[in-house]
Enzyme design. Sequence first.
Site, PDB file in Angstrom:
ATOM      1  N   PHE A 122      34.214  39.344  27.271  1.00  0.00           N
ATOM      2  CA  PHE A 122      35.525  38.994  27.710  1.00  0.00           C
ATOM      3  C   PHE A 122      35.527  37.533  28.210  1.00  0.00           C
ATOM      4  O   PHE A 122      34.531  36.920  28.862  1.00  0.00           O
ATOM      5  CB  PHE A 122      35.555  39.854  29.131  1.00  0.00           C
ATOM      6  CG  PHE A 122      37.110  39.772  29.526  1.00  0.00           C
ATOM      7  CD1 PHE A 122      38.076  40.614  28.980  1.00  0.00           C
ATOM      8  CD2 PHE A 122      37.500  39.067  30.612  1.00  0.00           C
ATOM      9  CE1 PHE A 122      39.275  40.373  29.568  1.00  0.00           C
ATOM     10  CE2 PHE A 122      38.877  38.975  31.087  1.00  0.00           C
ATOM     11  CZ  PHE A 122      39.849  39.608  30.575  1.00  0.00           C
ATOM     12  N   ASP A 193      28.868  43.823  33.476  1.00  0.00           N
ATOM     13  CA  ASP A 193      30.425  43.742  33.639  1.00  0.00           C
ATOM     14  C   ASP A 193      30.987  45.268  33.421  1.00  0.00           C
ATOM     15  O   ASP A 193      30.761  45.898  32.168  1.00  0.00           O
ATOM     16  CB  ASP A 193      31.279  42.741  32.811  1.00  0.00           C
ATOM     17  CG  ASP A 193      32.606  42.735  33.248  1.00  0.00           C
ATOM     18  OD1 ASP A 193      33.174  43.965  33.825  1.00  0.00           O
ATOM     19  OD2 ASP A 193      33.262  41.530  33.262  1.00  0.00           O
ATOM     20  N   TYR A 218      41.294  47.616  39.360  1.00  0.00           N
ATOM     21  CA  TYR A 218      42.980  47.973  38.982  1.00  0.00           C
ATOM     22  C   TYR A 218      42.865  48.615  37.573  1.00  0.00           C
ATOM     23  O   TYR A 218      44.080  48.975  36.967  1.00  0.00           O
ATOM     24  CB  TYR A 218      43.802  46.750  38.910  1.00  0.00           C
ATOM     25  CG  TYR A 218      43.096  45.609  38.028  1.00  0.00           C
ATOM     26  CD1 TYR A 218      43.462  45.417  36.625  1.00  0.00           C
ATOM     27  CD2 TYR A 218      42.456  44.518  38.805  1.00  0.00           C
ATOM     28  CE1 TYR A 218      42.911  44.356  36.086  1.00  0.00           C
ATOM     29  CE2 TYR A 218      42.073  43.466  38.251  1.00  0.00           C
ATOM     30  CZ  TYR A 218      42.220  43.330  36.710  1.00  0.00           C
ATOM     31  OH  TYR A 218      41.428  42.359  36.124  1.00  0.00           O
ATOM     32  N   LYS A 219      41.694  48.830  36.778  1.00  0.00           N
ATOM     33  CA  LYS A 219      41.621  49.650  35.531  1.00  0.00           C
ATOM     34  C   LYS A 219      41.544  51.094  35.862  1.00  0.00           C
ATOM     35  O   LYS A 219      42.420  51.787  36.516  1.00  0.00           O
ATOM     36  CB  LYS A 219      40.709  49.092  34.653  1.00  0.00           C
ATOM     37  CG  LYS A 219      41.061  47.630  34.453  1.00  0.00           C
ATOM     38  CD  LYS A 219      39.958  46.738  33.510  1.00  0.00           C
ATOM     39  CE  LYS A 219      40.783  45.256  33.243  1.00  0.00           C
ATOM     40  NZ  LYS A 219      39.699  44.367  32.723  1.00  0.00           N
ATOM     41  N   ARG A 367      45.376  48.136  21.323  1.00  0.00           N
ATOM     42  CA  ARG A 367      44.510  48.758  22.087  1.00  0.00           C
ATOM     43  C   ARG A 367      45.100  49.958  22.718  1.00  0.00           C
ATOM     44  O   ARG A 367      46.265  49.955  23.207  1.00  0.00           O
ATOM     45  CB  ARG A 367      43.733  48.223  23.242  1.00  0.00           C
ATOM     46  CG  ARG A 367      42.758  46.948  22.889  1.00  0.00           C
ATOM     47  CD  ARG A 367      42.118  46.548  24.175  1.00  0.00           C
ATOM     48  NE  ARG A 367      43.142  46.199  25.511  1.00  0.00           N
ATOM     49  CZ  ARG A 367      42.563  45.517  26.369  1.00  0.00           C
ATOM     50  NH1 ARG A 367      41.334  45.611  26.700  1.00  0.00           N
ATOM     51  NH2 ARG A 367      43.502  45.313  27.634  1.00  0.00           N
TER      52      ARG A 367
HETATM   53  C1  LIG Z   1      39.685  43.089  32.853  1.00  0.00           C
HETATM   54  C2  LIG Z   1      38.250  42.374  32.986  1.00  0.00           C
HETATM   55  C3  LIG Z   1      38.081  41.292  33.568  1.00  0.00           C
HETATM   56  C4  LIG Z   1      39.179  40.691  34.706  1.00  0.00           C
HETATM   57  O1  LIG Z   1      38.746  39.894  35.484  1.00  0.00           O
HETATM   58  P1  LIG Z   1      39.686  39.444  36.755  1.00  0.00           P
HETATM   59  O2  LIG Z   1      38.887  38.457  37.563  1.00  0.00           O
HETATM   60  O3  LIG Z   1      40.155  40.608  37.467  1.00  0.00           O
HETATM   61  O4  LIG Z   1      40.773  38.818  36.219  1.00  0.00           O
HETATM   62  C5  LIG Z   1      36.644  40.671  33.792  1.00  0.00           C
HETATM   63  N1  LIG Z   1      35.799  41.176  32.814  1.00  0.00           N
HETATM   64  C6  LIG Z   1      36.092  42.250  31.932  1.00  0.00           C
HETATM   65  C7  LIG Z   1      34.915  42.551  30.801  1.00  0.00           C
HETATM   66  C8  LIG Z   1      37.337  42.886  31.842  1.00  0.00           C
HETATM   67  O5  LIG Z   1      37.606  43.622  31.063  1.00  0.00           O
END
Ligand SMILES: *Cc1c(COP(=O)(O)O)cnc(C)c1O
Length: 408
Positions: A122, A193, A218-219, A367
């Site tokens: 990511f 992560d 938030y996921k 997705r």
């Molecule tokens: C969604 C996601 C993020 C998002 O990070 P934010 O700081 O909330 O924008 C980080 N890492 C992964 C792997 C994600 O899927």
Amino acid sequence: MSRWDRAALEALDKADPLAAFREQFQFPDGLIYLDGNSLGALPRRTLARVEQTVTQEWGEGLITSWLGAEWITAPRRLGDKIAEPGELIVADSTSVNLFKAITAALSLRPERSVILSETGNFPTDLYMMQGIAAFSGGRIRAEAVHEDAVLDRLGDDVAVLLLTQVHYKTGAVRDMAEVTRRAHQAGVLVVWDLSHSAGAIPVGLNAADADFAVGCGYKFLNGGPGAPAYLFAARRHQAQAMPVLSGWMGHAAPFAFEDCYRAAEGIERFLCGTPPILGMAALECGVDLLAEADMAAIRAKSLQLGRVFMDLMDEHVADHGFTLVSPREDPRRGSHVSYAHPQGYGIMQALKERGVIGDFRDPDVLRFGLTPLYLRHVDMLDAVLAIRAVCETRAWDDPRWAVRAAVT
Ligand SMILES: *Cc1c(COP(=O)(O)O)cnc(C)c1O
């Protein structure tokens, strides 16, 4: 006759032990929401809770609510609901927590200089590594290698390995226990992560001997847009790991107002500033709701939704140019299924207009998030039939979608 005709799918829904959870969420009628891996849906109880937090706790309690409504303990209280007590706090964003976790791990390996990750991780994970390296004045190097080369790259110079457990694009699952074991053999600490795993697959941080972890609220935790994120630090590391973002909330005695920073003993040292209470209140509703569901049932249903979706794609759109990007084998797949298609962006926009919401990731990946708490098996059929209709009518071929939107 298809194995997954409507009657067969309705029978699965009838026997689904998680079916009742759908009622706990609020959606527009008729919408098929396949993006809970990017923004979870709204739990009904969140509405009342946020209103109470605003009108009573803030409006009437004002500053007394830090104690009276237990605002001050929210980061730790929520953390204790997400992981083993005392090992996780809720704070900041995932990106900021990546910074905190990576630098904390670096502080435990001062004689080593490399932060290692995989290409295609990511972006924020890679960017935070690069920022830390740039700030270090040459002492620290950020290095990303192909996913297949990660374990071979573990060596004496590597301080920290940063990986995502469920890949955001492909949905592929890393073996957390095995990767952590290999890293530890080489003296390397691992930051995981968990953004696409917490709430969707059993994680087992301590069973895997994990060092540090971060992830999103938030996921699959359904905490709402921009919900606070979380940081895990194994108990064995807490007293030595340096909290580089040494804000006052991570101080051993914040209300002693001392001039010099002294880190809190435990996980609280990874707090930085004042917690966002409205976001915390919403997140707590999502976390509580999830805790009412059995994680083994969540995983089983998530995998089954994935199998059904892939079977239906094979059956109904086989000759329309989709290539499966996600692993087909259950143990290697998280809770979303992705396909590549040269017209992927237009297809997703046309699907959204038909009430089927997934998302698109550059350059060509569609997705489909499969959230067990609120999706039904019949939704898989209706979604695939919508995909077929978009392909057959070439609804993707629309000048409105020639330019990509700011959020895809
Ligand atoms: C969604 C996601 C993020 C998002 O990070 P934010 O700081 O909330 O924008 C980080 N890492 C992964 C792997 C994600 O899927």
